[in-house]
Design a protein around this motif. Structure first.
Motif, PDB file in Angstrom:
ATOM      1  N   GLY A  17      30.628  40.297  50.519  1.00 15.31           N
ATOM      2  CA  GLY A  17      29.444  40.595  49.733  1.00 15.31           C
ATOM      3  C   GLY A  17      29.657  41.566  48.598  1.00 15.31           C
ATOM      4  O   GLY A  17      28.754  41.755  47.765  1.00 15.31           O
ATOM      5  N   ARG A  18      30.822  42.163  48.515  1.00  7.95           N
ATOM      6  CA  ARG A  18      31.105  43.089  47.412  1.00  7.95           C
ATOM      7  C   ARG A  18      31.561  42.293  46.181  1.00  7.95           C
ATOM      8  O   ARG A  18      32.176  41.232  46.308  1.00  7.95           O
ATOM      9  CB  ARG A  18      32.176  44.106  47.797  1.00  7.95           C
ATOM     10  N   THR A  19      31.284  42.839  45.024  1.00  8.14           N
ATOM     11  CA  THR A  19      31.613  42.153  43.776  1.00  8.14           C
ATOM     12  C   THR A  19      32.795  42.836  43.101  1.00  8.14           C
ATOM     13  O   THR A  19      32.734  44.025  42.774  1.00  8.14           O
ATOM     14  CB  THR A  19      30.401  42.136  42.829  1.00  8.14           C
ATOM     15  N   ILE A  20      33.857  42.058  42.904  1.00  8.55           N
ATOM     16  CA  ILE A  20      35.103  42.564  42.321  1.00  8.55           C
ATOM     17  C   ILE A  20      35.289  41.918  40.946  1.00  8.55           C
ATOM     18  O   ILE A  20      35.402  40.702  40.844  1.00  8.55           O
ATOM     19  CB  ILE A  20      36.319  42.226  43.208  1.00  8.55           C
ATOM     20  N   PHE A  21      35.326  42.728  39.918  1.00  8.86           N
ATOM     21  CA  PHE A  21      35.493  42.273  38.530  1.00  8.86           C
ATOM     22  C   PHE A  21      36.977  42.430  38.177  1.00  8.86           C
ATOM     23  O   PHE A  21      37.482  43.549  38.097  1.00  8.86           O
ATOM     24  CB  PHE A  21      34.625  43.130  37.613  1.00  8.86           C
ATOM     25  N   ILE A  22      37.686  41.299  37.989  1.00 10.81           N
ATOM     26  CA  ILE A  22      39.133  41.334  37.784  1.00 10.81           C
ATOM     27  C   ILE A  22      39.482  40.767  36.409  1.00 10.81           C
ATOM     28  O   ILE A  22      39.188  39.606  36.118  1.00 10.81           O
ATOM     29  CB  ILE A  22      39.875  40.515  38.858  1.00 10.81           C
ATOM     30  N   THR A  23      40.122  41.574  35.584  1.00 14.08           N
ATOM     31  CA  THR A  23      40.550  41.073  34.281  1.00 14.08           C
ATOM     32  C   THR A  23      41.897  40.359  34.419  1.00 14.08           C
ATOM     33  O   THR A  23      42.702  40.690  35.294  1.00 14.08           O
ATOM     34  CB  THR A  23      40.677  42.208  33.248  1.00 14.08           C
ATOM     35  N   GLY A  24      42.121  39.370  33.575  1.00 14.31           N
ATOM     36  CA  GLY A  24      43.374  38.633  33.619  1.00 14.31           C
ATOM     37  C   GLY A  24      43.581  37.903  34.936  1.00 14.31           C
ATOM     38  O   GLY A  24      44.708  37.772  35.411  1.00 14.31           O
ATOM     39  N   ALA A  25      42.505  37.389  35.520  1.00 10.46           N
ATOM     40  CA  ALA A  25      42.580  36.820  36.872  1.00 10.46           C
ATOM     41  C   ALA A  25      42.858  35.322  36.894  1.00 10.46           C
ATOM     42  O   ALA A  25      42.748  34.705  37.948  1.00 10.46           O
ATOM     43  CB  ALA A  25      41.286  37.103  37.627  1.00 10.46           C
ATOM     44  N   SER A  26      43.243  34.739  35.786  1.00 11.26           N
ATOM     45  CA  SER A  26      43.446  33.294  35.763  1.00 11.26           C
ATOM     46  C   SER A  26      44.819  32.868  36.269  1.00 11.26           C
ATOM     47  O   SER A  26      45.060  31.681  36.486  1.00 11.26           O
ATOM     48  CB  SER A  26      43.227  32.739  34.346  1.00 11.26           C
ATOM     49  N   ARG A  27      45.718  33.832  36.454  1.00 11.55           N
ATOM     50  CA  ARG A  27      47.053  33.493  36.981  1.00 11.55           C
ATOM     51  C   ARG A  27      47.747  34.768  37.459  1.00 11.55           C
ATOM     52  O   ARG A  27      47.243  35.874  37.294  1.00 11.55           O
ATOM     53  CB  ARG A  27      47.897  32.788  35.907  1.00 11.55           C
ATOM     54  N   GLY A  28      48.912  34.594  38.066  1.00 11.05           N
ATOM     55  CA  GLY A  28      49.757  35.722  38.436  1.00 11.05           C
ATOM     56  C   GLY A  28      49.125  36.678  39.426  1.00 11.05           C
ATOM     57  O   GLY A  28      48.462  36.280  40.388  1.00 11.05           O
ATOM     58  N   ILE A  29      49.341  37.969  39.205  1.00  7.78           N
ATOM     59  CA  ILE A  29      48.850  38.996  40.128  1.00  7.78           C
ATOM     60  C   ILE A  29      47.331  39.002  40.177  1.00  7.78           C
ATOM     61  O   ILE A  29      46.739  39.151  41.260  1.00  7.78           O
ATOM     62  CB  ILE A  29      49.395  40.375  39.723  1.00  7.78           C
ATOM     63  N   GLY A  30      46.673  38.839  39.044  1.00  3.99           N
ATOM     64  CA  GLY A  30      45.207  38.832  39.030  1.00  3.99           C
ATOM     65  C   GLY A  30      44.634  37.722  39.891  1.00  3.99           C
ATOM     66  O   GLY A  30      43.681  37.936  40.652  1.00  3.99           O
ATOM     67  N   ARG A  31      45.202  36.540  39.791  1.00  2.08           N
ATOM     68  CA  ARG A  31      44.773  35.411  40.624  1.00  2.08           C
ATOM     69  C   ARG A  31      45.008  35.720  42.090  1.00  2.08           C
ATOM     70  O   ARG A  31      44.152  35.441  42.943  1.00  2.08           O
ATOM     71  CB  ARG A  31      45.532  34.149  40.222  1.00  2.08           C
ATOM     72  N   ALA A  32      46.171  36.284  42.402  1.00  8.01           N
ATOM     73  CA  ALA A  32      46.487  36.590  43.797  1.00  8.01           C
ATOM     74  C   ALA A  32      45.496  37.599  44.377  1.00  8.01           C
ATOM     75  O   ALA A  32      45.048  37.460  45.524  1.00  8.01           O
ATOM     76  CB  ALA A  32      47.915  37.118  43.912  1.00  8.01           C
ATOM     77  N   ILE A  33      45.138  38.609  43.610  1.00  6.61           N
ATOM     78  CA  ILE A  33      44.148  39.581  44.072  1.00  6.61           C
ATOM     79  C   ILE A  33      42.805  38.899  44.281  1.00  6.61           C
ATOM     80  O   ILE A  33      42.100  39.151  45.273  1.00  6.61           O
ATOM     81  CB  ILE A  33      44.025  40.751  43.078  1.00  6.61           C
ATOM     82  N   ALA A  34      42.436  38.011  43.364  1.00 13.91           N
ATOM     83  CA  ALA A  34      41.173  37.291  43.483  1.00 13.91           C
ATOM     84  C   ALA A  34      41.111  36.491  44.778  1.00 13.91           C
ATOM     85  O   ALA A  34      40.109  36.524  45.507  1.00 13.91           O
ATOM     86  CB  ALA A  34      40.981  36.370  42.278  1.00 13.91           C
ATOM     87  N   LEU A  35      42.184  35.768  45.097  1.00 18.07           N
ATOM     88  CA  LEU A  35      42.193  34.932  46.297  1.00 18.07           C
ATOM     89  C   LEU A  35      42.225  35.771  47.569  1.00 18.07           C
ATOM     90  O   LEU A  35      41.606  35.422  48.576  1.00 18.07           O
ATOM     91  CB  LEU A  35      43.373  33.970  46.250  1.00 18.07           C
ATOM     92  N   LYS A  36      42.946  36.870  47.550  1.00 16.54           N
ATOM     93  CA  LYS A  36      42.997  37.757  48.709  1.00 16.54           C
ATOM     94  C   LYS A  36      41.606  38.310  49.012  1.00 16.54           C
ATOM     95  O   LYS A  36      41.156  38.307  50.174  1.00 16.54           O
ATOM     96  CB  LYS A  36      43.974  38.900  48.455  1.00 16.54           C
ATOM     97  N   CYS A  37      40.923  38.783  48.000  1.00 17.43           N
ATOM     98  CA  CYS A  37      39.585  39.347  48.197  1.00 17.43           C
ATOM     99  C   CYS A  37      38.570  38.264  48.536  1.00 17.43           C
ATOM    100  O   CYS A  37      37.650  38.493  49.326  1.00 17.43           O
ATOM    101  CB  CYS A  37      39.155  40.118  46.950  1.00 17.43           C
ATOM    102  N   ALA A  38      38.749  37.076  47.956  1.00 13.11           N
ATOM    103  CA  ALA A  38      37.849  35.961  48.245  1.00 13.11           C
ATOM    104  C   ALA A  38      37.910  35.565  49.708  1.00 13.11           C
ATOM    105  O   ALA A  38      36.894  35.252  50.330  1.00 13.11           O
ATOM    106  CB  ALA A  38      38.199  34.764  47.363  1.00 13.11           C
TER     107      ALA A  38
END
Length: 288
Positions: A17-38
């Motif tokens: 339920g928390r909202t994480i705003f990630i810049t540069g999240a379309s690939r690489g480390i940003g994408r990985a952080i997005a999927l981990k938190c998702a």
């Protein structure tokens, strides 16, 4: 490249339920952080420039949004250039309207060019300062009103501990300045926002990480053999974002050290090539 995330604590669901705003999240480390938190049930704002497919690089904000939803999170894909104040402000307003607020900002977008002052054009210099250090200022400036309303506000920037040894400055001072600027701004923010309960930290990889930056800006794809997968940074970022009570405020963290403290004993599977896990290269700005 497969994602091999690790559950390190009993806090599964801590980001639900928390909202994480990630810049540069379309690939690489940003994408990985997005999927981990998702996978933990978070709402992910994928804020990046990659609205259309790139001929050489996989991933767009839309493909990552689909992956986020499949992983168990909610996604909002927004095309954002972190150099543009209006775009960042509009993206944060949309995020807050969609999910009811913003709980964390992850400054992952970056520009890299490893050349000295003589060889760095003013255009390239300005790009690095804008995408790296200035973006930390801009995202924080615009996010603080939202983060103050969060019960667990975080600002996390992917930048190194400040290391002023000449060997790190002479070869590529323009890039070093932009990354150290991110860290110095984070130090100031940690002090400024402490009274508001907003935790500010930086994170940097102990080794090279297999990303497009390594392949195209630093060296070539062969360097992946000396690198870890983006999952190592994603797992470390997750550990930071679930940390409460300002316990990591003002700290400049290294992924391997933090994960070791949180229980990781064996880092072999994080290696791009596990058979060469003992041959990894240290990342920039870190001494043996």
């Amino acid at each position: 490249m497969s994602e091999e995330f690790v559950t390190l604590t009993d806090n599964t669901g801590a980001l639900k339920g928390r909202t994480i705003f990630i810049t540069g999240a379309s690939r690489g480390i940003g994408r990985a952080i997005a999927l981990k938190c998702a996978a933990d049930g978070a709402n992910i704002v994928i804020a990046a420039k990659s609205d259309e497919p790139h001929p050489k690089l996989p991933g767009t904000i839309h493909s990552v949004a689909s992956e986020v939803e499949a992983a168990g999170g909610k996604a909002l894909a927004i095309k954002v250039d972190v150099r543009e104040e209006d775009q960042v402000a509009d993206a944060m307003a949309r995020a807050a309207d969609t999910f009811g607020g913003i709980d964390a900002v992850v400054n992952n977008a970056g520009a890299i060019n490893l050349s000295n002052v003589e060889s760095t054009s003013p255009k390239r210099y300005d790009l690095m300062q804008m995408v790296n250090s200035r973006a930390v200022y801009l995202t924080a400036h615009l996010a603080i009103p939202y983060l103050k309303k969060s019960a667990c506000g975080h600002i996390l920037s992917l930048s190194p501990p400040v290391n002023l040894k000449p060997k790190w400055l002479g070869p590529f001072a323009p890039y070093a300045l932009s990354k150290f600027g991110m860290t110095i701004l984070s130090m100031g923010l940690a002090e400024e926002l402490h009274e508001h309960g907003i935790s500010v930290a930086t994170l940097w990889p102990r080794t090279l990480v297999a990303t497009a930056a390594i392949e195209f800006a630093v060296g070539n794809r062969e360097m992946f053999q000396q690198s870890r997968k983006p999952a190592v940074m994603a797992d470390a970022a997750y550990e930071i974002l679930i940390t409460e009570n300002m316990a990591l405020n003002g700290q400049h963290l290294i992924d391997e050290e933090l994960l070791g403290e949180r229980g990781v004993k064996d880092f072999t599977d994080y290696a791009h090539n596990p058979e060469k896990a003992d041959e990894l290269a240290l990342d920039l700005f870190l001494d043996p």
